[in-house]
Design a protein around this motif. Structure first.
Motif, short mmCIF file in Angstrom:
data_model
loop_
_atom_site.label_atom_id
_atom_site.label_comp_id
_atom_site.label_asym_id
_atom_site.label_seq_id
_atom_site.Cartn_x
_atom_site.Cartn_y
_atom_site.Cartn_z
N PRO A 59 -63.64 -14.32 59.61
CA PRO A 59 -62.20 -14.02 59.58
C PRO A 59 -61.56 -14.00 60.96
N PRO A 69 -58.17 -14.51 51.34
CA PRO A 69 -59.09 -13.42 51.70
C PRO A 69 -60.54 -13.90 51.73
N ALA A 70 -61.30 -13.41 52.71
CA ALA A 70 -62.71 -13.79 52.86
C ALA A 70 -63.58 -12.60 52.51
N GLU A 71 -63.52 -12.16 51.26
CA GLU A 71 -64.26 -10.97 50.85
C GLU A 71 -65.75 -11.28 50.71
N GLY A 72 -66.56 -10.40 51.28
CA GLY A 72 -68.00 -10.53 51.14
C GLY A 72 -68.63 -11.60 52.00
N ARG A 101 -65.63 -18.89 51.57
CA ARG A 101 -66.46 -18.32 50.51
C ARG A 101 -67.92 -18.38 50.91
N GLN A 102 -68.69 -17.46 50.32
CA GLN A 102 -70.13 -17.42 50.54
C GLN A 102 -70.78 -18.42 49.58
#
Length: 429
Positions: free
Chosen positions: A280, A305-308, A345-346
């Motif tokens: 991020p 959003p770059a969650e996780g 994303r992961q």
């Protein structure tokens, strides 16, 4: 009927026995003391029979013994020869199977006698189905057949480069002729497709560098001459011409800087900095630097959003440069009022960063070459919006140095999507 040696031996033995018995009875008939005669002559007759039989047996069996000895010797020699042939064949098969080059052996009628695994892979052949078949049935290639005919007629080695379709590969084919045995021609196929590609890239690179340097230099030279011819006395023209000269000088400086950077990375001389990089934060820095350019064209840059998504290990400065290049391209080739989105994303043990735009798109036929140095889909438009033509090539080299990959998806007039895939751990120390 011809008598065998065994029959002759039996007859001789019977004759000796009869002769001995006749001798015994003859002596017994004439002698007064027949018991004495029998006691002396019978053993003597038997001894004589044994001696005669032994003599004849030796004469009769000796040829068999000689034949048996010779046969054993021949069998041993044959076994040795077969073992040597088997070893030679195994060595030949090992050599042929380990060769990178394809080997094809033809007889004097141009029928296939032998081929190795490499040529089977090159042309998707199955050895058992092509052996003993004419070359023309297996390879529908006029240049190859002409080469074979030329070698057979001239009895001299020949070499030619030829392209095979649908494989789309270029081969340097070396053909030699044999004067011994049933072998007529040996063909060796060297795959030079990659070398030809590198040669084309080198030529394109030299031509492109020359063009990219000549264009701004020509402009600079022309405006300097105009200034010297009197334009310097006109303040408005002087300022205008000096501004153009400065623009082209900046373009030359950027080109030389990119060339130097690309050369340093490709040669392995660049000292990579290794550290934990927050994805991020990486995206934030690149977007912050380019936000003013997007605002000038009334474009929106959205960051999903770059969650996780955890950090990656790599060179933060170079990874920032990657995103700057990709976002800058998206701004340049997206019309005013367009939208640019950065997604993260992961993906298993890797992180994917995608830069998407609503721009003009890239033709599908151009996508395979989009990361080549100086390659431009539309040269006129690329020169109009600026850039050195090396940005995507630099992106590719930086990402590959991190053990990742970069790809693109695009549709004409719908936009493009550049995807960067980075492993959690970079391979460089």
């Amino acid at each position: 009927m011809r008598m065998t040696l065994q029959s002759k031996f039996v007859l001789v033995l019977l004759a000796s026995v009869l002769f001995s018995l006749g001798l015994v009875y003859g002596l017994a008939f004439w002698a007064q003391d027949r018991s004495l005669v029998f006691s002396i002559t019978v053993p003597s007759a038997l001894l004589l029979t044994w001696l005669i039989g032994r003599t004849f047996a030796r004469r009769l069996t000796q040829p068999f013994e000689e034949i048996t000895t010779a046969a054993n010797r021949m069998a041993a020699d044959l076994e040795t020869k077969l073992s040597e042939i088997s070893e030679d064949r195994a060595r030949l098969q090992t050599i042929l199977s380990s060769m990178v080059e394809g080997v094809l052996v033809l007889d004097r009628d141009s029928k296939i006698l032998l081929l190795n695994a490499a040529i089977e892979r090159m042309f998707q052949l199955e050895g058992s189905t092509v052996l003993s078949r004419p070359l023309i049935e297996v390879f529908r290639h006029a240049q190859l057949h002409q080469l074979v005919q030329k070698v057979l007629e001239s009895k001299a080695d020949q070499s030619e480069e030829m392209m095979f379709i649908p494989e789309g590969r270029v081969f340097a084919v070396q053909a030699s002729v044999s004067q011994k045995g049933g072998i007529a021609a040996v063909l060796v196929f060297h795959d030079v497709t990659d070398l030809k590609h590198l040669e084309r890239v080198r030529k394109d690179f030299v031509a492109n560098v020359s063009h990219e340097l000549r264009t701004p230099l020509t402009s600079i030279k022309g405006y300097i001459e105009a200034l010297l011819d009197g334009a310097k006395n006109d303040p408005r023209k002087c300022d205008e011409f000096l501004g153009i000269i400065q623009k082209h000088a900046d373009q030359l400086n950027a080109l030389l800087s990119d060339l130097l950077q690309l050369s340093t990375i490709e040669s392995g001389q660049y000292q990579w900095r290794r550290g934990a990089v927050s994805v991020p934060d990486l995206i934030g820095r690149a977007v912050h630097l380019l936000q003013p350019l997007a605002e000038k064209k009334r474009q929106t840059i959205a960051v999903a959003p770059a969650e996780g998504v955890g950090p990656v290990t790599g060179d933060a400065d170079k990874l920032t440069e990657v995103l700057i290049n990709l976002i800058d391209n998206a701004i340049k080739y997206t019309p005013d009022g367009g939208r640019i989105t950065v997604e993260t994303r992961q993906s298993g043990s890797a992180v994917e960063i995608a830069v998407c735009d609503t721009g003009i798109g890239i033709p599908s036929r151009e996508i395979p070459r989009i990361f080549e140095r100086f390659y431009r889909v539309d040269r006129a438009r690329s020169r109009e919006v600026g850039g050195t033509g090396l940005g995507l090539s630099i992106v590719k080299h930086i990402i590959e140095a991190h053990g990742g990959k970069v790809s693109v998806e695009s549709r004409m007039r719908k936009g493009s999507r550049f995807i960067v895939t980075l492993p959690k751990q970079s391979p460089f120390p």
